[in-house]
Design an enzyme around this catalytic site. Structure first.
Site, mmCIF file in Angstrom:
data_model
loop_
_atom_site.group_PDB
_atom_site.id
_atom_site.type_symbol
_atom_site.label_atom_id
_atom_site.label_comp_id
_atom_site.label_asym_id
_atom_site.label_seq_id
_atom_site.Cartn_x
_atom_site.Cartn_y
_atom_site.Cartn_z
ATOM 1 N N GLY A 38 -31.755 9.617 -92.181
ATOM 2 C CA GLY A 38 -30.323 9.771 -92.365
ATOM 3 C C GLY A 38 -29.572 10.133 -91.106
ATOM 4 O O GLY A 38 -28.496 9.599 -90.837
ATOM 5 N N ASP A 59 -40.913 8.430 -85.882
ATOM 6 C CA ASP A 59 -40.866 8.646 -87.335
ATOM 7 C C ASP A 59 -42.174 8.132 -87.925
ATOM 8 O O ASP A 59 -42.673 7.088 -87.508
ATOM 9 C CB ASP A 59 -39.685 7.897 -87.967
ATOM 10 C CG ASP A 59 -39.304 8.455 -89.327
ATOM 11 O OD1 ASP A 59 -40.176 8.459 -90.222
ATOM 12 O OD2 ASP A 59 -38.151 8.884 -89.506
ATOM 13 N N SER A 66 -34.261 3.595 -101.702
ATOM 14 C CA SER A 66 -33.310 4.705 -101.820
ATOM 15 C C SER A 66 -32.717 5.115 -100.481
ATOM 16 O O SER A 66 -31.699 5.812 -100.436
ATOM 17 C CB SER A 66 -33.982 5.916 -102.480
ATOM 18 O OG SER A 66 -35.064 6.378 -101.681
ATOM 19 N N ASN A 67 -33.324 4.683 -99.363
ATOM 20 C CA ASN A 67 -32.797 5.000 -98.035
ATOM 21 C C ASN A 67 -31.551 4.178 -97.699
ATOM 22 O O ASN A 67 -30.729 4.599 -96.879
ATOM 23 C CB ASN A 67 -33.830 4.723 -96.949
ATOM 24 C CG ASN A 67 -35.104 5.535 -97.074
ATOM 25 O OD1 ASN A 67 -36.181 5.063 -96.710
ATOM 26 N ND2 ASN A 67 -35.011 6.754 -97.585
ATOM 27 N N LEU A 68 -31.420 3.011 -98.299
ATOM 28 C CA LEU A 68 -30.399 2.061 -97.858
ATOM 29 C C LEU A 68 -28.977 2.537 -98.122
ATOM 30 O O LEU A 68 -28.030 2.028 -97.524
ATOM 31 C CB LEU A 68 -30.636 0.705 -98.528
ATOM 32 C CG LEU A 68 -32.034 0.098 -98.318
ATOM 33 C CD1 LEU A 68 -32.102 -1.291 -98.935
ATOM 34 C CD2 LEU A 68 -32.402 0.044 -96.841
ATOM 35 N N ARG A 70 -27.700 5.176 -97.133
ATOM 36 C CA ARG A 70 -27.182 5.938 -96.002
ATOM 37 C C ARG A 70 -27.811 5.573 -94.663
ATOM 38 O O ARG A 70 -27.233 5.870 -93.620
ATOM 39 C CB ARG A 70 -27.398 7.439 -96.249
ATOM 40 C CG ARG A 70 -28.863 7.841 -96.371
ATOM 41 C CD ARG A 70 -29.057 9.199 -97.041
ATOM 42 N NE ARG A 70 -30.476 9.537 -97.165
ATOM 43 C CZ ARG A 70 -31.275 9.054 -98.109
ATOM 44 N NH1 ARG A 70 -30.804 8.205 -99.010
ATOM 45 N NH2 ARG A 70 -32.545 9.402 -98.159
ATOM 46 N N CYS A 173 -34.106 30.861 -81.881
ATOM 47 C CA CYS A 173 -33.221 32.024 -81.926
ATOM 48 C C CYS A 173 -32.279 31.929 -83.127
ATOM 49 O O CYS A 173 -31.888 32.944 -83.708
ATOM 50 C CB CYS A 173 -32.378 32.112 -80.657
ATOM 51 S SG CYS A 173 -33.281 32.420 -79.131
ATOM 52 N N CYS A 187 -33.334 15.463 -99.476
ATOM 53 C CA CYS A 187 -32.240 14.721 -100.100
ATOM 54 C C CYS A 187 -32.624 14.245 -101.490
ATOM 55 O O CYS A 187 -31.771 14.141 -102.378
ATOM 56 C CB CYS A 187 -31.871 13.520 -99.226
ATOM 57 S SG CYS A 187 -31.147 13.960 -97.637
ATOM 58 N N CYS A 251 -38.267 31.476 -76.177
ATOM 59 C CA CYS A 251 -37.416 31.549 -74.985
ATOM 60 C C CYS A 251 -37.040 32.959 -74.566
ATOM 61 O O CYS A 251 -36.368 33.141 -73.552
ATOM 62 C CB CYS A 251 -36.125 30.736 -75.225
ATOM 63 S SG CYS A 251 -34.935 31.544 -76.349
#
Length: 256
Positions: A38, A59, A66-68, A70, A173, A187, A251
């Site tokens: 997304g 990735d 279901s990805n299409l 967004r 932090c 999602c 850090c």
């Protein structure tokens, strides 16, 4: 840049806040994108549109129907394909002059340093805290700036971190140590508005470009450690500043 490339980026070049020097810096830059879902999908579109010369795409997931809703760089024909490979194909079709490298794997503490090596900025759009903290810690260790973008339902968060610099916070932090796990909502569990994803991903791309242009043009104000919170329902934007944690194990002074 050749005349055709100058024409392609003319609307950037005429902006006083970017200019020719700024565009040349974008063209010479290397951005690592962690997550091609997304956040990564719209971020890639605008980073490629800006002429970022080298893009590393990471990735381990595959495209699902279901990805299409967004993830707009993918089409029906990509269902079942690794997202990183499909994203690299999209990049080649969009602008063959850009260099894209796909890594179909999950970024972990063990491989993070190698995957981000040589980056000018890392844009993290991954969907779990374990990956996000692994990315952040690797960026601090390598001295690479990090732009983090995340969202849930109708809220998004975008921030750039320079934990490797004195006085600046890192992502750890911000969230602390308790989130070194993969137990956050997804999602699929809570739902997400496709247009909201596009807004946050594009905002993340702009934040990464601010990092790249630091010291080159006036747009180059990374706003280190400022978390911009977007509310898509109102809509509204508010900003909070994250202080460096002196006890941060990545850090803080105790880590050096």
């Amino acid at each position: 840049m050749t005349p055709d490339r100058l024409d392609r980026f003319a609307r950037h070049i005429v902006l006083p806040e970017v200019g020719g020097a700024g565009q040349a810096k974008l063209v010479a830059s290397h951005v690592v994108l962690v997550g091609m879902g997304g956040i990564g999908s719209p971020a890639l579109q605008y980073l490629a549109g800006a002429g970022i010369g080298r893009l590393t795409l990471i990735d381990d997931d595959v495209v699902e129907a279901s990805n299409l809703q967004r993830q707009t760089i993918f089409g029906t024909e990509d269902i079942g394909r690794p997202k990183a490979e499909a994203a690299a194909d999209w990049l080649r079709a969009f602008d063959p002059a850009l260099e894209g490298t796909a890594h179909v794997l999950r970024l972990t503490r063990g491989n993070a340093a190698d995957l981000i090596a040589g980056a000018d900025v890392v844009l993290d759009g991954s969907d779990n805290f374990a990956t996000r903290l692994a990315v952040s810690d690797a960026c601090v260790a390598a001295g690479i700036p990090l732009t983090s973008a995340a969202l849930g339902r109708f809220q998004g968060q975008v921030a750039s971190f320079a934990g490797h610099r004195a006085g600046h916070a890192c992502y750890r932090c911000f969230v602390g140590d308790a989130f070194d796990a993969e137990d956050c909502d997804t999602c699929a569990d809570t739902g997400v508005l496709g247009a909201m994803v596009g807004m946050v991903g594009a905002f993340g791309a702009m934040a990464a470009m601010r990092v790249l242009l630091e010291g080159v043009s006036t747009l180059g104000d990374p706003q280190w450690g400022q978390v911009h919170v977007l509310d898509g329902l109102k809509p509204a934007l508010r900003t909070m500043r994250i202080a460096k944690d002196p006890e941060c194990r990545a850090c803080g002074s105790s880590s050096t």
